[in-house]
Enzyme design. Structure first.
Site, short mmCIF file in Angstrom:
data_model
loop_
_atom_site.label_atom_id
_atom_site.label_comp_id
_atom_site.label_asym_id
_atom_site.label_seq_id
_atom_site.Cartn_x
_atom_site.Cartn_y
_atom_site.Cartn_z
N THR A 133 0.82 -1.20 0.00
CA THR A 133 0.00 0.00 0.00
C THR A 133 0.86 1.26 0.00
OG1 THR A 133 -1.59 1.26 1.35
CG2 THR A 133 -0.10 -0.19 2.51
N ASP A 134 0.28 2.36 -0.48
CA ASP A 134 0.97 3.65 -0.41
C ASP A 134 1.02 4.20 1.02
OD1 ASP A 134 -1.72 4.34 -0.12
OD2 ASP A 134 -1.74 5.79 -1.76
N GLU A 135 0.23 3.64 1.92
CA GLU A 135 0.17 4.19 3.28
C GLU A 135 1.47 4.00 4.05
OE1 GLU A 135 -3.40 3.79 5.54
OE2 GLU A 135 -4.59 3.28 3.78
N TYR A 159 -2.02 -0.18 11.02
CA TYR A 159 -2.14 -0.87 9.73
C TYR A 159 -0.93 -0.61 8.85
CZ TYR A 159 -3.25 -1.29 4.79
OH TYR A 159 -3.17 -1.56 3.45
N LYS A 163 2.11 -3.13 7.48
CA LYS A 163 2.41 -3.35 6.06
C LYS A 163 3.85 -2.95 5.74
CE LYS A 163 0.27 -4.59 3.07
NZ LYS A 163 0.13 -5.98 2.50
#
Length: 355
Positions: A133-135, A159, A163
């Protein structure tokens, strides 16, 4: 030949499985734990299809992983399985550590053991593709350039931290053990089969039910939106031709604030399923207290993927969101069945506590 997919009954994973088998006869072994977001109904069209083998199980179960790898002899493993909802990670971070960190570690170790047994030609052709993810990159200011693959990791939620940890494990298993890995970091996905706790499906479902449309804070949090089928095509392309050990950012080139997304959904519903009382769906918008640590802006720079592998999204946001709203209108039975008691309790708890 076959591929092994983890998390293939969830939103992105199920779309990938469906798209893969629509374009290829190469079989898929689909391992999914079937947590609240995993839904076999997403794969109903594959019932009786010999190319799709579904196995309910946990990526943390090493015995199961070893058996599946030995039995099905995949040429690639695509790792979609993850706990992925930021709000849930704030309320219960341990599940995210267990699945995203420990689960990814156990999967990597099982795959490494299997890969080391392959003949040299098969070993050289094998791929482990990690979907992230970009997060993991943190939050951008309004004037910052979009996230490139070289952006440092600054995860801000349980989260995204989990990741980020899994991304680092994948990288380490490549550099230390030589495992042939690829990583993709995507922006916000939307489209069919999206569990209705995320922004777009929640707005559609609540609007049709006459419920409030909860928008965090001022609604000006900016995200880059990627139609899920475009994401699936990017993953296929990276699997086919990506350079080993590399990361590829996947984005839709659609930066938009959340409130604009909500208003767009409302306008499409006004057109496609008008309210009986003639009022606009936007009258249901309700601003609620922002969630803790809410990142202000994400944006993906996907130029590397385009330059190296020739991939670009096929959908604009306008075409993708219209298809998405139409899908939810045409699949009301799916929505009704996915809204279990546990889901209703979660939404009520989250948004009542935020009001």
């Amino acid at each position: 030949m076959s591929i092994l997919v983890t998390g293939g009954a969830g939103f992105i994973g199920a779309n990938f499985v469906l798209d893969w088998l629509a374009q290829s006869n190469e079989p898929i072994v689909n391992l999914d734990k079937l947590t609240y977001a995993g839904n076999l109904e997403n794969l109903a069209s594959l019932q009786g299809d010999g190319r799709h083998t579904f196995v309910q199980g946990d990526i943390g179960d090493r015995v199961l992983l070893d058996r599946l790898l030995a039995e099905h002899h995949p040429r690639a493993v695509l790792h979609f399985a993850a706990e992925s909802h930021v709000d849930r990670s704030i309320h219960g971070p341990e599940d995210f550590i267990q699945t995203n960190v420990l689960g990814s570690f156990r999967l990597l170790e099982a795959v490494r053991g299997y890969w080391n047994t392959l003949p040299e030609t098969e070993k050289a052709a094998f791929r482990f593709l990690h979907v992230s993810t970009d997060e993991v990159y943190g939050s951008l200011s309004p004037t910052d350039p979009a996230f490139a693959e070289t952006h440092r990791y600054e995860p801000n939620s349980p989260y995204s931290a989990s990741k980020a940890a899994s991304d680092h494990l994948v990288r380490a298993w490549h550099h230390t053990f030589g495992l042939p890995v690829l990583t993709t970091n995507c922006s916000n996905n939307y489209g069919p089969y999206h569990f209705p706790e995320k922004l777009i499906p929640l707005m559609i479902v609540n609007a049709l039910a006459g419920k409030p449309l909860p928008v965090y804070g001022d609604g000006m949090q900016v995200r880059d939106w990627l139609y899920v089928k475009d994401h699936c095509s990017a993953i296929r392309r990276v699997l086919q031709a990506g350079r080993l050990g590399e990361t590829y950012n996947v984005g839709g080139w659609n930066e938009k604030p959340n409130i604009e997304i909500v208003n767009t959904v409302c306008a499409l519903l006004d057109e496609m399923r008008p309210r009986a009382d003639g009022q606009r769906y936007a009258t249901q918008i309700t601003y609620v207290k922002d969630r803790p640590g809410h990142d202000r802006r994400y944006a993906i720079d996907a130029r590397k993927l385009e330059a190296e592998l020739g991939w670009k999204p096929a959908e604009t946001f306008e075409s993708g969101i219209r298809k998405t709203v139409a899908w939810y209108l045409d699949n009301a039975d799916w929505v009704a069945r996915v809204q279990s008691g546990a889901y209703r309790d979660w939404v009520a708890t989250q948004y009542e506590s935020a009001a």
